[in-house]
Every structure is written in structure tokens, then in C-alpha cells.
Design a protein around this motif. Sequence first.
Motif, PDB file in Angstrom:
ATOM      1  N   ARG A   1     -10.853  -4.847  -1.753  1.00 59.33           N
ATOM      2  CA  ARG A   1     -10.445  -4.020  -0.625  1.00 59.33           C
ATOM      3  C   ARG A   1      -9.327  -3.085  -1.050  1.00 59.33           C
ATOM      4  NH1 ARG A   1      -8.528  -7.637   4.096  1.00 59.33           N
ATOM      5  NH2 ARG A   1      -6.995  -8.148   2.474  1.00 59.33           N
ATOM      6  N   GLU A   2      -9.396  -1.836  -0.602  1.00 59.34           N
ATOM      7  CA  GLU A   2      -8.366  -0.871  -0.953  1.00 59.34           C
ATOM      8  C   GLU A   2      -7.869  -0.139   0.281  1.00 59.34           C
ATOM      9  OE1 GLU A   2      -9.710   2.360  -3.401  1.00 59.34           O
ATOM     10  OE2 GLU A   2     -11.520   2.696  -2.218  1.00 59.34           O
ATOM     11  N   GLY A   3      -6.628   0.262   0.221  1.00 57.58           N
ATOM     12  CA  GLY A   3      -6.065   1.046   1.301  1.00 57.58           C
ATOM     13  C   GLY A   3      -6.555   2.471   1.241  1.00 57.58           C
ATOM     14  N   VAL A   4      -6.884   3.025   2.387  1.00 55.80           N
ATOM     15  CA  VAL A   4      -7.373   4.393   2.479  1.00 55.80           C
ATOM     16  C   VAL A   4      -6.315   5.303   3.087  1.00 55.80           C
ATOM     17  CG1 VAL A   4      -9.108   5.897   3.533  1.00 55.80           C
ATOM     18  CG2 VAL A   4      -9.764   3.620   2.696  1.00 55.80           C
ATOM     19  N   SER A   5      -5.774   4.890   4.208  1.00 55.94           N
ATOM     20  CA  SER A   5      -4.800   5.722   4.913  1.00 55.94           C
ATOM     21  C   SER A   5      -4.035   4.856   5.896  1.00 55.94           C
ATOM     22  CB  SER A   5      -5.521   6.857   5.653  1.00 55.94           C
ATOM     23  OG  SER A   5      -4.597   7.717   6.298  1.00 55.94           O
ATOM     24  N   CYS A   6      -2.890   5.357   6.300  1.00 56.50           N
ATOM     25  CA  CYS A   6      -2.081   4.617   7.268  1.00 56.50           C
ATOM     26  C   CYS A   6      -1.281   5.610   8.097  1.00 56.50           C
ATOM     27  CB  CYS A   6      -1.156   3.650   6.556  1.00 56.50           C
ATOM     28  SG  CYS A   6      -0.247   2.530   7.646  1.00 56.50           S
ATOM     29  N   ILE A   7      -1.045   5.268   9.358  1.00 59.45           N
ATOM     30  CA  ILE A   7      -0.208   6.087  10.218  1.00 59.45           C
ATOM     31  C   ILE A   7       0.810   5.179  10.887  1.00 59.45           C
ATOM     32  CG2 ILE A   7      -1.856   5.952  12.158  1.00 59.45           C
ATOM     33  CD1 ILE A   7      -0.964   8.878  12.840  1.00 59.45           C
ATOM     34  N   SER A   8       2.068   5.565  10.788  1.00 60.01           N
ATOM     35  CA  SER A   8       3.126   4.742  11.359  1.00 60.01           C
ATOM     36  C   SER A   8       3.267   5.020  12.856  1.00 60.01           C
ATOM     37  CB  SER A   8       4.447   5.028  10.648  1.00 60.01           C
ATOM     38  OG  SER A   8       4.972   6.266  11.082  1.00 60.01           O
TER      39      SER A   8
ATOM     40  N   ARG B   1       5.660   6.321  14.123  1.00 64.11           N
ATOM     41  CA  ARG B   1       6.319   7.627  14.226  1.00 64.11           C
ATOM     42  C   ARG B   1       5.453   8.749  13.661  1.00 64.11           C
ATOM     43  NH1 ARG B   1      12.802   6.723  13.251  1.00 64.11           N
ATOM     44  NH2 ARG B   1      13.050   5.015  14.746  1.00 64.11           N
ATOM     45  N   TYR B   2       4.160   8.445  13.466  1.00 66.72           N
ATOM     46  CA  TYR B   2       3.187   9.448  13.056  1.00 66.72           C
ATOM     47  C   TYR B   2       3.343   9.897  11.600  1.00 66.72           C
ATOM     48  CZ  TYR B   2       2.006   9.701  17.985  1.00 66.72           C
ATOM     49  OH  TYR B   2       1.629   9.382  19.254  1.00 66.72           O
ATOM     50  N   VAL B   3       4.044   9.103  10.805  1.00 66.66           N
ATOM     51  CA  VAL B   3       4.095   9.381   9.378  1.00 66.66           C
ATOM     52  C   VAL B   3       2.787   8.878   8.769  1.00 66.66           C
ATOM     53  CG1 VAL B   3       5.258   8.888   7.198  1.00 66.66           C
ATOM     54  CG2 VAL B   3       6.602   9.202   9.297  1.00 66.66           C
ATOM     55  N   THR B   4       2.175   9.707   7.940  1.00 64.19           N
ATOM     56  CA  THR B   4       0.868   9.359   7.397  1.00 64.19           C
ATOM     57  C   THR B   4       0.906   9.210   5.876  1.00 64.19           C
ATOM     58  OG1 THR B   4       0.236  11.683   7.240  1.00 64.19           O
ATOM     59  CG2 THR B   4      -0.345  10.530   9.268  1.00 64.19           C
ATOM     60  N   THR B   5       0.057   8.338   5.382  1.00 64.81           N
ATOM     61  CA  THR B   5      -0.113   8.173   3.940  1.00 64.81           C
ATOM     62  C   THR B   5      -1.610   8.135   3.639  1.00 64.81           C
ATOM     63  OG1 THR B   5      -0.111   5.750   4.052  1.00 64.81           O
ATOM     64  CG2 THR B   5       2.014   6.821   3.752  1.00 64.81           C
TER      65      THR B   5
ATOM     66  N   SER C   1      -7.585   9.260  -3.667  1.00 70.08           N
ATOM     67  CA  SER C   1      -9.023   9.543  -3.683  1.00 70.08           C
ATOM     68  C   SER C   1      -9.514  10.235  -2.418  1.00 70.08           C
ATOM     69  CB  SER C   1      -9.812   8.248  -3.890  1.00 70.08           C
ATOM     70  OG  SER C   1      -9.522   7.319  -2.865  1.00 70.08           O
ATOM     71  N   VAL C   2      -8.719  10.202  -1.352  1.00 71.78           N
ATOM     72  CA  VAL C   2      -9.172  10.806  -0.087  1.00 71.78           C
ATOM     73  C   VAL C   2      -8.276  11.945   0.382  1.00 71.78           C
ATOM     74  CG1 VAL C   2     -10.185   8.596   0.575  1.00 71.78           C
ATOM     75  CG2 VAL C   2      -7.929   9.245   1.479  1.00 71.78           C
ATOM     76  N   LYS C   3      -7.183  12.186  -0.319  1.00 78.38           N
ATOM     77  CA  LYS C   3      -6.272  13.260   0.083  1.00 78.38           C
ATOM     78  C   LYS C   3      -7.001  14.592   0.148  1.00 78.38           C
ATOM     79  CE  LYS C   3      -1.808  11.462  -1.458  1.00 78.38           C
ATOM     80  NZ  LYS C   3      -0.727  11.553  -2.475  1.00 78.38           N
ATOM     81  N   GLY C   4      -6.753  15.313   1.234  1.00 75.32           N
ATOM     82  CA  GLY C   4      -7.395  16.606   1.399  1.00 75.32           C
ATOM     83  C   GLY C   4      -8.767  16.529   2.039  1.00 75.32           C
ATOM     84  N   ARG C   5      -9.319  15.328   2.148  1.00 75.37           N
ATOM     85  CA  ARG C   5     -10.641  15.158   2.765  1.00 75.37           C
ATOM     86  C   ARG C   5     -10.575  14.346   4.051  1.00 75.37           C
ATOM     87  NH1 ARG C   5     -14.474  12.321   0.257  1.00 75.37           N
ATOM     88  NH2 ARG C   5     -13.022  10.972  -0.895  1.00 75.37           N
TER      89      ARG C   5
ATOM     90  N   THR D   1       4.831  -1.652   9.787  1.00 80.88           N
ATOM     91  CA  THR D   1       5.083  -0.569   8.856  1.00 80.88           C
ATOM     92  C   THR D   1       3.876  -0.376   7.953  1.00 80.88           C
ATOM     93  OG1 THR D   1       6.474   0.178   6.999  1.00 80.88           O
ATOM     94  CG2 THR D   1       6.201  -2.192   7.281  1.00 80.88           C
ATOM     95  N   CYS D   2       3.748   0.851   7.433  1.00 82.10           N
ATOM     96  CA  CYS D   2       2.664   1.120   6.484  1.00 82.10           C
ATOM     97  C   CYS D   2       2.975   0.592   5.096  1.00 82.10           C
ATOM     98  CB  CYS D   2       2.421   2.634   6.396  1.00 82.10           C
ATOM     99  SG  CYS D   2       1.573   3.352   7.817  1.00 82.10           S
ATOM    100  N   PHE D   3       4.237   0.363   4.808  1.00 83.80           N
ATOM    101  CA  PHE D   3       4.641   0.128   3.424  1.00 83.80           C
ATOM    102  C   PHE D   3       4.686  -1.349   3.074  1.00 83.80           C
ATOM    103  CE2 PHE D   3       5.078   4.493   2.807  1.00 83.80           C
ATOM    104  CZ  PHE D   3       5.589   5.022   3.982  1.00 83.80           C
ATOM    105  N   VAL D   4       3.565  -2.004   3.251  1.00 86.48           N
ATOM    106  CA  VAL D   4       3.372  -3.400   2.867  1.00 86.48           C
ATOM    107  C   VAL D   4       2.013  -3.511   2.192  1.00 86.48           C
ATOM    108  CG1 VAL D   4       4.852  -4.347   4.663  1.00 86.48           C
ATOM    109  CG2 VAL D   4       2.421  -3.967   5.145  1.00 86.48           C
ATOM    110  N   ARG D   5       1.755  -4.679   1.635  1.00 85.30           N
ATOM    111  CA  ARG D   5       0.460  -4.906   0.995  1.00 85.30           C
ATOM    112  C   ARG D   5      -0.631  -4.991   2.053  1.00 85.30           C
ATOM    113  NH1 ARG D   5       1.319 -10.471  -1.658  1.00 85.30           N
ATOM    114  NH2 ARG D   5       2.057 -10.778   0.474  1.00 85.30           N
ATOM    115  N   PRO D   6      -1.849  -4.611   1.680  1.00 89.35           N
ATOM    116  CA  PRO D   6      -2.957  -4.759   2.651  1.00 89.35           C
ATOM    117  C   PRO D   6      -3.057  -6.163   3.215  1.00 89.35           C
ATOM    118  CG  PRO D   6      -3.670  -3.442   0.790  1.00 89.35           C
ATOM    119  CD  PRO D   6      -2.288  -3.943   0.452  1.00 89.35           C
ATOM    120  N   ALA D   7      -2.795  -7.174   2.405  1.00 89.40           N
ATOM    121  CA  ALA D   7      -2.935  -8.554   2.873  1.00 89.40           C
ATOM    122  C   ALA D   7      -1.923  -8.904   3.957  1.00 89.40           C
ATOM    123  CB  ALA D   7      -2.781  -9.515   1.700  1.00 89.40           C
ATOM    124  N   ASP D   8      -0.870  -8.096   4.066  1.00 92.34           N
ATOM    125  CA  ASP D   8       0.150  -8.363   5.085  1.00 92.34           C
ATOM    126  C   ASP D   8      -0.222  -7.802   6.455  1.00 92.34           C
ATOM    127  OD1 ASP D   8       2.745  -7.857   2.626  1.00 92.34           O
ATOM    128  OD2 ASP D   8       1.856  -9.733   3.351  1.00 92.34           O
TER     129      ASP D   8
END
Length: 121
Positions: free
Chosen positions: A45-52, A54-58, A62-66, A100-107
Motif C-alpha cells: 500500500r502506498e500513499g497517494v495524497s492527503c489533505i489536512s 487546514r486544506y494543506v495538501t500533499t 507519481s501523481v503530482k500534476g495529475r 495530521t497528514c504527516f504520519v505513516r499510512p499504518a497510523d
Amino acid sequence: QVQLVESGGGLVQPGGSLRLSCAASGFTLDYYAIGWFRQAPGKEREGVSCISSRYVTTYADSVKGRFTISRDNAKNTVYLQMNRLKPEDTAVYYCAAHSTCFVRPADFGSWGQGTQVTVSS
């Protein structure tokens, strides 16, 4: 019952678009970060995107721009707009919640059941 429900997956040709939805029930999304993840057969499993909250996005490189993640708190829903899809985007897509977005997927928690995205001609 606290849960997230994904929808919007399907079969699409390369270069096409899909919009995935992640709807929450049993809790309010307002104060949560929501992540989108995917898992292809035989892959981790891999992270694709996240939104906090406060609307901060990551985004994964591999998917940036798409792909574009957004949220509509009034509808208690997070979206993932996927454009210029590629065969390597084929996977089951999941959403999950954390403070928060800034944790491991397993969290992340409250995982949905997933929605299948298949990109093929």
C-alpha cells in the motif's frame, strides 16, 4: 458507527479521468486529515495524497500534476480528482483519517472498504 466509504472507481482508458469520493459517516471530517492510498496486486500500500483540516495538501511524486485532492466539509466528503490516468494507476484506492497528514499510512484509521480503479485500453 464511524466509517469512511469510498466510491467513484471504475474502468477507464489511459488518459482518462475519474473522481473518487470519500464520505464520512458517524463523525465530522472537519478536524481530520484525510489520506488517499492505493494498493496494486502484489504491491505494498502506498500513499497517494492527503489533505489536512487546514486544506494543506500533499501528493506522491507519481501523481503530482495529475491528481487533485479537495474536501467539502459541508458534505462531509473528500474527493480525489484523477486526470491523465495511466495503467500504473490501477489499484484499489482507500481513504483513511488521522489528525495530521504527516504520519505513516499504518497510523491512519477508519479505513474504508476501497474502490477499484482500472486503467486499461
